[in-house]
Structures are given as structure tokens and as C-alpha cells.
Design a protein around this motif. Sequence first.
Motif, mmCIF file in Angstrom:
data_model
loop_
_atom_site.group_PDB
_atom_site.id
_atom_site.type_symbol
_atom_site.label_atom_id
_atom_site.label_comp_id
_atom_site.label_asym_id
_atom_site.label_seq_id
_atom_site.Cartn_x
_atom_site.Cartn_y
_atom_site.Cartn_z
ATOM 1 N N SER A 1 43.277 51.532 62.859
ATOM 2 C CA SER A 1 44.501 51.527 63.555
ATOM 3 C C SER A 1 44.542 51.396 64.866
ATOM 4 C CB SER A 1 45.420 53.108 63.269
ATOM 5 O OG SER A 1 44.395 54.144 63.908
ATOM 6 N N LYS B 1 52.721 48.633 60.770
ATOM 7 C CA LYS B 1 51.980 50.048 60.569
ATOM 8 C C LYS B 1 50.866 50.101 61.901
ATOM 9 C CE LYS B 1 53.080 51.306 56.145
ATOM 10 N NZ LYS B 1 52.206 51.765 54.710
ATOM 11 N N SER C 1 47.760 48.442 61.593
ATOM 12 C CA SER C 1 46.512 48.963 60.880
ATOM 13 C C SER C 1 45.957 47.998 60.030
ATOM 14 C CB SER C 1 46.836 50.282 59.854
ATOM 15 O OG SER C 1 47.719 49.877 58.936
#
Lengths: 114, 112
Positions: free
Chosen positions: B24, B69, B71
Motif C-alpha cells: 500500500s 485503493k 495498493s
Amino acid sequence: DTEVTQTPKHLVMGMTNKKSLKCEQHMGHRAMYWYKQKAKKPPELMFVYSYEKLSINESVPSRFSPECPNSSLLNLHLHALQPEDSALYLCASSPQPATNEKLFFGSGTQLSVL
Amino acid sequence: SQQGEEDPQALSIQEGENATMNCSYKTSINNLQWYRQNSGRGLVHLILIRSNEREKHSGRLRVTLDTSKKSSSLLITASRAADTASYFCATQPTGTASKLTFGTGTRLQVTL
């Protein structure tokens, strides 16, 4: 030749010593980097040279002095280091400074400061 | 400062199993790369995925990227003992040419 060569592989120095780390590549890459890596940690960027000019200095103490004599060579001059500077010092190169899309790393110099 | 965090920190699997590592990151990026490092050695580039790509394959490697996201994941299929190493994601934040920042890394152990 697709290698980045670093010398020496290991270095032990006292806090009053002056030493240099050397890095060489013959791939025609125009960006060269110094990273510092402590044990079990990720590499941390120190310096970037783009077309033989220093383009990034990540607030590194002046006891570390980089030099890029030509497009194939990169040096890191060390003076009055502290024990906490003990780490693996990695040199890397990449074809184009702007794109930064694939770094080629040397095997590193394991530095111990006593 | 590091841009990415990886999960898990350590992973132990048996040969033949698949290994999945996640990364992440915090800011918008131009691309995300994965590198492998054998103990005490230099890093080796594995694969790059650009911000406008969602999935990429290279041999036994599969990388996904979800920019919404922030990620990415790296899947190694049919793992081998020789895959034992640390794996790092690395990001180039938008507007920071030449500045590749590494994540915290995942240590993978593949046992026979």
C-alpha cells in the motif's frame, strides 16, 4: 555488460578515517543513485545524479560526499562517520533519469564504522 | 521517508504453494515496481506496472494495481526454494522524477 560493480564489498573504518566507495557501470545509463540500507529495512535514497549532475540530495549529512567523475563512475566519499552510519550502501543506475523505470543495483558495500 | 508499506512482513510457505504479497502506498504514482533482494545482496528488478495498467504477468509473477485503493499485490505461483528472498515494492510518486521510494518489504521463506 549489464552489471553495476561496487567496490569494496566490505569496509571497516574508524570514526576518524577517510574512505571512498566506488561504483561503475558500462550500460550507458545516465542516472546513478546511492541508497543506504540498514538491516531488515528498505533501501533509503541518499543521492541521485542525472547526466553527471547532482539532482537529488535527500538531506544527507555532509560527512557523506558524492562525486560523479563521468557517466560510468560514481563515488561516495566518507569522512568522520558515526557508528550509526554502519549499513549496506547500494549503488544503482537507470537508463533515463526522468522515467526511472528500472534500476540496476550493485551488490553493495557492507560498511562497519567502529 | 518510505512511501509504501507491505503486508505481511514475513511469509513462510512450502515449495509448490503460491505466495501473495501486498503493498500500500500514500500518494499518486507514475508506476509501481517490484524488486527482490537475496540476503545482504543488491536488489533485482522483477516487474513494473504503470498507473494506467491493472494487471501484468511475467513468468510465474502476477502483479495487480488498484490506484483507487493505492495498493498493489505480487503473486508468485508454484514457488521454489530459490524464491526465498525479501521482496520490495517501489513507487515513483507523480512529479518526482528520479525519486524511487521503497516499501517496508516482505521476507519470503520457501521450504522444501
